[in-house]
Write a protein that holds these residues in place. Structure first.
Motif, PDB file in Angstrom:
ATOM      1  N   ILE A 402      78.487 -21.134 112.859  1.00 24.25           N
ATOM      2  CA  ILE A 402      77.659 -22.332 112.978  1.00 24.25           C
ATOM      3  C   ILE A 402      76.771 -22.528 111.759  1.00 24.25           C
ATOM      4  O   ILE A 402      76.596 -23.643 111.268  1.00 24.25           O
ATOM      5  CB  ILE A 402      76.800 -22.249 114.265  1.00 24.25           C
ATOM      6  CG1 ILE A 402      77.724 -22.272 115.496  1.00 24.25           C
ATOM      7  CG2 ILE A 402      75.804 -23.386 114.333  1.00 24.25           C
ATOM      8  CD1 ILE A 402      76.979 -22.047 116.802  1.00 24.25           C
ATOM      9  N   ALA A 403      76.216 -21.433 111.240  1.00 28.47           N
ATOM     10  CA  ALA A 403      75.177 -21.567 110.207  1.00 28.47           C
ATOM     11  C   ALA A 403      75.725 -21.546 108.792  1.00 28.47           C
ATOM     12  O   ALA A 403      75.107 -22.108 107.882  1.00 28.47           O
ATOM     13  CB  ALA A 403      74.144 -20.449 110.363  1.00 28.47           C
ATOM     14  N   SER A 404      76.885 -20.908 108.561  1.00 26.65           N
ATOM     15  CA  SER A 404      77.330 -20.732 107.179  1.00 26.65           C
ATOM     16  C   SER A 404      77.719 -22.056 106.525  1.00 26.65           C
ATOM     17  O   SER A 404      77.384 -22.290 105.356  1.00 26.65           O
ATOM     18  CB  SER A 404      78.523 -19.770 107.150  1.00 26.65           C
ATOM     19  OG  SER A 404      79.585 -20.285 107.941  1.00 26.65           O
ATOM     20  N   THR A 405      78.383 -22.917 107.253  1.00 24.67           N
ATOM     21  CA  THR A 405      78.817 -24.183 106.647  1.00 24.67           C
ATOM     22  C   THR A 405      77.644 -25.075 106.271  1.00 24.67           C
ATOM     23  O   THR A 405      77.555 -25.542 105.125  1.00 24.67           O
ATOM     24  CB  THR A 405      79.781 -24.913 107.600  1.00 24.67           C
ATOM     25  OG1 THR A 405      80.918 -24.078 107.832  1.00 24.67           O
ATOM     26  CG2 THR A 405      80.228 -26.231 107.008  1.00 24.67           C
ATOM     27  N   PRO A 406      76.691 -25.372 107.177  1.00 25.26           N
ATOM     28  CA  PRO A 406      75.561 -26.206 106.741  1.00 25.26           C
ATOM     29  C   PRO A 406      74.694 -25.544 105.666  1.00 25.26           C
ATOM     30  O   PRO A 406      74.218 -26.219 104.752  1.00 25.26           O
ATOM     31  CB  PRO A 406      74.758 -26.454 108.024  1.00 25.26           C
ATOM     32  CG  PRO A 406      75.323 -25.583 109.056  1.00 25.26           C
ATOM     33  CD  PRO A 406      76.649 -25.123 108.624  1.00 25.26           C
ATOM     34  N   VAL A 407      74.492 -24.231 105.758  1.00 32.63           N
ATOM     35  CA  VAL A 407      73.695 -23.561 104.728  1.00 32.63           C
ATOM     36  C   VAL A 407      74.401 -23.643 103.376  1.00 32.63           C
ATOM     37  O   VAL A 407      73.777 -23.898 102.333  1.00 32.63           O
ATOM     38  CB  VAL A 407      73.427 -22.097 105.135  1.00 32.63           C
ATOM     39  CG1 VAL A 407      72.821 -21.312 103.977  1.00 32.63           C
ATOM     40  CG2 VAL A 407      72.504 -22.045 106.345  1.00 32.63           C
ATOM     41  N   GLY A 408      75.714 -23.431 103.381  1.00 37.42           N
ATOM     42  CA  GLY A 408      76.453 -23.531 102.135  1.00 37.42           C
ATOM     43  C   GLY A 408      76.422 -24.935 101.543  1.00 37.42           C
ATOM     44  O   GLY A 408      76.265 -25.103 100.330  1.00 37.42           O
ATOM     45  N   MET A 409      76.571 -25.973 102.378  1.00 38.26           N
ATOM     46  CA  MET A 409      76.519 -27.343 101.875  1.00 38.26           C
ATOM     47  C   MET A 409      75.133 -27.681 101.334  1.00 38.26           C
ATOM     48  O   MET A 409      75.004 -28.344 100.286  1.00 38.26           O
ATOM     49  CB  MET A 409      76.899 -28.311 102.999  1.00 38.26           C
ATOM     50  CG  MET A 409      78.321 -28.127 103.528  1.00 38.26           C
ATOM     51  SD  MET A 409      79.584 -28.366 102.266  1.00 38.26           S
ATOM     52  CE  MET A 409      79.381 -30.107 101.945  1.00 38.26           C
ATOM     53  N   VAL A 410      74.070 -27.235 102.024  1.00 35.43           N
ATOM     54  CA  VAL A 410      72.709 -27.476 101.530  1.00 35.43           C
ATOM     55  C   VAL A 410      72.498 -26.785 100.192  1.00 35.43           C
ATOM     56  O   VAL A 410      71.911 -27.352  99.251  1.00 35.43           O
ATOM     57  CB  VAL A 410      71.680 -27.009 102.572  1.00 35.43           C
ATOM     58  CG1 VAL A 410      70.273 -27.017 101.976  1.00 35.43           C
ATOM     59  CG2 VAL A 410      71.728 -27.906 103.807  1.00 35.43           C
ATOM     60  N   LEU A 411      72.996 -25.545 100.079  1.00 30.58           N
ATOM     61  CA  LEU A 411      72.851 -24.819  98.818  1.00 30.58           C
ATOM     62  C   LEU A 411      73.616 -25.501  97.695  1.00 30.58           C
ATOM     63  O   LEU A 411      73.091 -25.639  96.572  1.00 30.58           O
ATOM     64  CB  LEU A 411      73.338 -23.379  99.007  1.00 30.58           C
ATOM     65  CG  LEU A 411      73.288 -22.471  97.767  1.00 30.58           C
ATOM     66  CD1 LEU A 411      71.855 -22.337  97.260  1.00 30.58           C
ATOM     67  CD2 LEU A 411      73.870 -21.098  98.084  1.00 30.58           C
ATOM     68  N   ALA A 412      74.826 -25.958  97.972  1.00 34.15           N
ATOM     69  CA  ALA A 412      75.632 -26.602  96.928  1.00 34.15           C
ATOM     70  C   ALA A 412      75.014 -27.922  96.492  1.00 34.15           C
ATOM     71  O   ALA A 412      74.813 -28.176  95.292  1.00 34.15           O
ATOM     72  CB  ALA A 412      77.054 -26.806  97.434  1.00 34.15           C
ATOM     73  N   PHE A 413      74.682 -28.793  97.462  1.00 32.95           N
ATOM     74  CA  PHE A 413      74.113 -30.093  97.099  1.00 32.95           C
ATOM     75  C   PHE A 413      72.702 -29.945  96.531  1.00 32.95           C
ATOM     76  O   PHE A 413      72.301 -30.721  95.652  1.00 32.95           O
ATOM     77  CB  PHE A 413      74.102 -31.025  98.318  1.00 32.95           C
ATOM     78  CG  PHE A 413      75.455 -31.559  98.675  1.00 32.95           C
ATOM     79  CD1 PHE A 413      76.072 -32.492  97.861  1.00 32.95           C
ATOM     80  CD2 PHE A 413      76.113 -31.124  99.807  1.00 32.95           C
ATOM     81  CE1 PHE A 413      77.331 -32.996  98.186  1.00 32.95           C
ATOM     82  CE2 PHE A 413      77.363 -31.612 100.135  1.00 32.95           C
ATOM     83  CZ  PHE A 413      77.983 -32.545  99.318  1.00 32.95           C
ATOM     84  N   GLY A 414      71.953 -28.964  97.023  1.00 27.35           N
ATOM     85  CA  GLY A 414      70.621 -28.746  96.464  1.00 27.35           C
ATOM     86  C   GLY A 414      70.674 -28.281  95.025  1.00 27.35           C
ATOM     87  O   GLY A 414      69.861 -28.696  94.182  1.00 27.35           O
ATOM     88  N   SER A 415      71.649 -27.419  94.708  1.00 31.30           N
ATOM     89  CA  SER A 415      71.778 -26.937  93.331  1.00 31.30           C
ATOM     90  C   SER A 415      72.163 -28.068  92.385  1.00 31.30           C
ATOM     91  O   SER A 415      71.610 -28.207  91.284  1.00 31.30           O
ATOM     92  CB  SER A 415      72.814 -25.810  93.273  1.00 31.30           C
ATOM     93  OG  SER A 415      72.442 -24.730  94.103  1.00 31.30           O
ATOM     94  N   ILE A 416      73.123 -28.892  92.805  1.00 28.18           N
ATOM     95  CA  ILE A 416      73.530 -30.015  91.947  1.00 28.18           C
ATOM     96  C   ILE A 416      72.455 -31.089  91.929  1.00 28.18           C
ATOM     97  O   ILE A 416      72.186 -31.716  90.887  1.00 28.18           O
ATOM     98  CB  ILE A 416      74.864 -30.589  92.450  1.00 28.18           C
ATOM     99  CG1 ILE A 416      75.964 -29.518  92.358  1.00 28.18           C
ATOM    100  CG2 ILE A 416      75.272 -31.805  91.644  1.00 28.18           C
ATOM    101  CD1 ILE A 416      76.234 -29.021  90.958  1.00 28.18           C
ATOM    102  N   GLY A 417      71.801 -31.324  93.063  1.00 23.65           N
ATOM    103  CA  GLY A 417      70.791 -32.377  93.121  1.00 23.65           C
ATOM    104  C   GLY A 417      69.499 -32.037  92.397  1.00 23.65           C
ATOM    105  O   GLY A 417      68.704 -32.941  92.103  1.00 23.65           O
ATOM    106  N   SER A 418      69.291 -30.751  92.099  1.00 19.78           N
ATOM    107  CA  SER A 418      68.063 -30.389  91.381  1.00 19.78           C
ATOM    108  C   SER A 418      68.016 -30.956  89.970  1.00 19.78           C
ATOM    109  O   SER A 418      66.939 -31.071  89.379  1.00 19.78           O
ATOM    110  CB  SER A 418      67.933 -28.862  91.334  1.00 19.78           C
ATOM    111  OG  SER A 418      68.994 -28.292  90.580  1.00 19.78           O
TER     112      SER A 418
END
Length: 916
Positions: A402-418
């Motif tokens: 349950i948690a790995s997919t949303p955490v991974g997407m937040v990490l990926a988009f957060g890294s690019i969005g920074s």
């Protein structure tokens, strides 16, 4: 062409030509005299058919086209009128006005153009005030240019309306009218023309995708839906599709096994084979590999397994190691920088919490923390009680999924969005010029579209069928490299790419994507107990296991005492009762598991009707009935008709194994004409209805023979080199009659014959000789011999074939052959004469005997008795207005055809017209 030449007559002619090129119409042309492409085109160009085709079309498209045509003609007249009133060349005058305006705009801008326009307006006003001819000519030139531009716009609209009208005219008008005209020019029975086409469906008898639902399948589905489990027998004549029906049911089931019963199988061997199939099918269904039992040694198998593992690991490492090395090399500097910044704070945080945990542990050990001691005891007891449950791994797995997919997407988009929040990057973006953004955007669009075409999986519809991946794969790579080089070498975009935090952003994006993808991963579940049982059962059935034990004892070198004890244990193959018990237990466990998932289990046993006689089939059924009746399992068994008849007579003074073995029975009847039409139309869309009726009549509705005759019609068309039903049907019927009579003659050759009874063999030989090589010049003799054999071979009529001295077996064979010849003669009289459609309607008016379905019923009745088939054939001939006696006579002239490839005309003999 309709857009370029919006003329009504030309549009109609093009629609007619396009309609003649339609495949459904073009294949009918040039098959009969007069029905040619030129003749149809000439008739369609007449005013009557022009009006008919036009009247079938919608009013809206035609009204718009007429309005656009009228508006275009009006604007063109206005343009010509304006151009004729000026003494100047109107387009040259317009260019003299337009060209200086463009030059002034390019050189001086809008202000210079406004000043020039004001000066020109003043000059024109002066010329108008004085009434100069220059003003009049210039004004008319501009008016002509205006009407010319309006006409050009209207011409585009006219072309669009013409194209739309042409499409409607072809679709609704000329195409159906041309098809109707072609059928009219073909004359009587246009459907009797044979059109060659694709016959792959007839060649592949068991090919998937050609199954047609019939009454037997629907009846079987109803019976299965109304019972929880049981044994259902499927009986019917051979060739009616019982095997196809079983395959269909097994494929549609959630879990099914199909087993054949060849004639050489014993019940023990059959059950052994069925057990192996069941275990292998279940192991594959659960996603495991079926164990292979080979004759290789243990060392060789181990070497092969090791080499396979080495190859897989080597191939994986060839890609994984260089990729990991490049990623680590690229992120090493950023990782070291991040570690140097946060190493001290991480160490302090870890040291503080480790000290706190140690202090709490010491207090609990010394007895100063009673609550912690109680909690530790309860935790230990709970952990011990959870040894047989998997709640903890399930909980951790659920949290991970349950948690790995949303955490991974937040990490990926957060890294690019920074990068968007970076103020330094924002300042650099503001200095990018519009030209650079447009160039980079175009290069990115090209790259994206190349990727889309590369991954589309499409093929170029050309002669060589080139895959788009072959073309756009290199283009995508080259365009990506060009885009990257452009961004790196451009001084406006280089600072953005060279930002010091980009490696960390990229690492965060990669880590987020990997974490999101890892959310769907879960360890492979442990092999279930049922799969293990199936695997062990396979080992038990297909291997012999031997175990040896040896013991050797030695004393000193001076006095040696050696003892050796060897024990060999070999498993005994299961006998039939044990095999039945194990099979029922294993199948019951599988069915119970599938039933809990609302899934059906089907075991189909085919070819039981090939075990010779009905007694052998019943004996085999009595042996294997011990495996039937497993809960939640449907057994489908194909049996012969006599076995089905035994089950139908249950409760009467007749009992056998079917009473206790079968729960229900389904009779697969021969196909009706409606079913045969659906089957042949699905397998071959070029066989018209007369040929379907011919194949259905010859086969009697038996599916296997129906497909064989459908393919034989195509073969006889090539042999006859004709497209007419009269010729093709004659060749098909006579060829089948020739083979059948040859088989009867072979059977008759085994009988005892005398000088008085040998005339029967002579009649067979004479008729067989005509049938072997039929030709137009001998058709009268063939007709006479066939009628003599068909009408006079019956025992109740006098004729050249004597019956009073024949044996019972010979008389039975002759009556069967004569009845089949009578049936073939009836088919020949029906299908080889002109006007089949008209005669079919007249026969239908005579009642049920005139229905074409009666022909198939007569063919089925021939398989029961020739004596019951003859009255049925007589009633059919009455409905079709065919004679019930021989129509040919000996005084009829027997002249040869003018051109016969088999029997050329003798030299010196006068030629007379043939009667074939």
């Amino acid at each position: 062409m309709d857009f370029l030449e919006p003329d009504k007559t030309l549009i109609y002619q093009r629609c007619v030509l396009a309609s003649l090129g339609d495949p459904e119409t073009a294949r009918l042309l040039d098959k009969r005299q007069g029905a040619t492409r030129d003749a149809v085109r000439e008739r369609m160009y007449t005013s009557t058919y022009v009006a008919v085709a036009t009247s079938r079309c919608g009013v809206e498209a035609q009204t718009e086209f007429n309005k656009a045509l009228a508006d275009s003609a009006d604007l063109k007249n206005k343009h010509r009128a304006a151009a004729s009133e000026t003494e100047w060349n109107w387009w040259a005058a317009c260019l003299l006005v337009l060209f200086p305006s463009i030059v002034m705009l390019a050189i001086g801008g809008l202000l210079a153009l406004a000043v020039a326009a004001a000066v020109a307006a003043g000059v024109l006003f002066t010329l108008f005030w004085r009434g100069s001819a220059a003003w009049f000519n210039l004004r008319q030139s501009l008016v002509a240019a205006f009407w010319g531009a309006a006409w050009l716009a209207q011409r585009v609209e006219l072309g669009v309306c013409a194209a739309q009208w042409g499409e409607v005219l072809e679709e609704q008008g000329t195409r159906p009218v041309v098809a109707q005209v072609v059928r009219q020019m073909l004359g009587d029975d246009p459907d009797s023309l044979f059109i060659p086409g694709n016959y792959e469906g007839l060649r592949a008898l068991r090919a998937p995708g050609y199954f047609v639902d019939n009454e037997a399948l629907q009846q079987l589905q109803r019976k299965v839906a109304h019972i929880e489990y049981g044994t259902i027998a499927i009986c019917g004549p051979r060739g009616t599709g019982k095997s196809t029906l079983l395959e269909r049911c097994v494929d549609a089931a959630d879990f099914g096994v199909l087993a054949q019963v060849p004639a050489t199988y014993t019940p023990h061997d059959f059950l052994l084979s069925l057990s192996v199939r069941l275990c292998a099918r279940y192991i594959r269904a659960e996603g495991y590999e079926v164990p292979e039992f080979t004759r290789l040694s243990n060392v060789r198998r181990m070497l092969r397994r090791v080499m396979s593992r080495v190859w897989r690991v080597g191939r994986w490492g060839a890609f994984a190691l260089p990729s990991t090395a490049l990623v680590v090399w690229g992120l090493s500097a950023s990782a070291r920088s991040l570690y140097s910044q946060d190493a001290d704070s991480i160490a302090d945080f870890t040291r503080t919490h480790v000290t706190l945990l140690r202090d709490h542990s010491v207090q609990t050990w010394q007895g100063h923390a009673a609550i912690a001691s109680v909690l530790a005891v309860l935790a230990g007891l709970a952990w011990w009680r959870s040894r047989h449950s998997s709640w903890l791994p399930s909980l951790l797995g659920g949290i991970w999924a349950i948690a790995s997919t949303p955490v991974g997407m937040v990490l990926a988009f957060g890294s690019i969005g920074s990068i968007v929040l970076d103020k330094q990057v924002q300042q650099q973006v503001r200095h990018i010029q519009l030209e650079t953004m447009i160039s980079a955007g175009l290069l990115m669009v090209v790259w994206v579209y190349c990727l889309r075409f590369r991954d589309s999986g499409r093929m170029l519809h050309s002669r060589w069928r080139i895959a788009l991946e072959t073309i756009f794969g290199p283009l995508a790579f080259v365009s990506g490299i060009i885009l990257l080089v452009y961004l790196v070498r451009n001084p406006q975009t280089y600072p953005i790419l060279a930002d010091s935090e980009n490696p960390l952003r990229l690492a965060g994006a990669i880590g987020g994507v990997l974490l999101a993808r890892a959310g769907g991963w879960h360890p492979r579940p442990k092999e279930s107990e049922l799969v293990t049982r199936c695997r062990n059962h396979l080992f038990r059935l297909q291997t012999i296991q031997t175990s040896s034990n040896a013991l050797s004892t030695n004393t000193s070198q001076l006095l040696s005492l050696v003892t050796s004890h060897t024990t060999s244990v070999s498993t005994v193959p299961p006998n039939f009762p044990e095999l039945v018990e194990e099979f029922r237990d294993l199948l019951g466990r599988i069915a119970k598991k599938k039933a809990a998932q609302n899934r059906a289990v089907v075991i189909a046993i085919d070819e039981l009707d090939r075990l010779g006689s009905a007694a052998q089939a019943l004996a085999f059924l009595s042996e294997i009935k011990a495996i039937l009746g497993v809960p939640h399992v449907y057994f489908l068994i194909s049996v012969a008709e006599d076995v089905g008849a035994s089950f139908v007579r249950r409760g009467l003074p007749h009992r056998d194994v079917t009473d206790s073995s079968l729960d229900d029975i389904i009779h697969v009847q021969p196909s009706t004409l409606k079913d045969s039409r659906a089957i042949l139309n699905k397998r071959c869309d070029t066989l018209t209805d007369p040929y379907v009726v011919l194949a259905h009549s010859l086969s009697g509705g038996v599916l296997r023979d129906l497909l064989r005759y459908g393919l034989q019609i195509r073969e006889m068309q090539e042999k006859a080199q004709s497209f007419e039903l009269t010729d093709i049907s004659r060749h098909v019927i006579l060829d089948e009659l020739s083979e059948t009579l040859a088989g009867f003659r072979t059977l008759l050759s085994k009988q005892q014959w005398t000088r008085d009874t040998s005339g029967v063999l002579g009649a067979f030989r004479t008729l067989g000789g005509y049938l072997r090589e039929p030709c137009p010049c001998t058709f009268f003799d063939l007709q006479l011999a066939l009628e003599q054999f068909a009408f006079y071979a019956a025992g109740d009529r006098p004729g050249p074939i004597a019956h009073h001295e024949l044996g019972d077996d010979a008389r039975q064979l002759i009556d069967e052959a004569s009845a089949y010849a009578y049936f073939s003669l009836t088919l020949l009289d029906i299908f080889s004469a002109q006007g089949l459609e008209r005669r079919t309607q007249r026969a239908a008016e005579q009642g049920p005997d005139g229905d074409p379905e009666r022909l198939a019923e007569a063919r089925q009745e021939l398989g029961i008795s020739p004596y019951s088939a003859r009255p049925l054939i007589d009633s059919i001939r009455k409905a079709w207005s065919l004679p019930l006696g021989p129509s040919a006579s000996n005084h009829r002239p027997r002249s040869r055809a003018v051109s016969c490839p088999l029997h050329p005309q003798p030299i010196g003999r006068p030629r007379t017209p043939g009667h074939g």
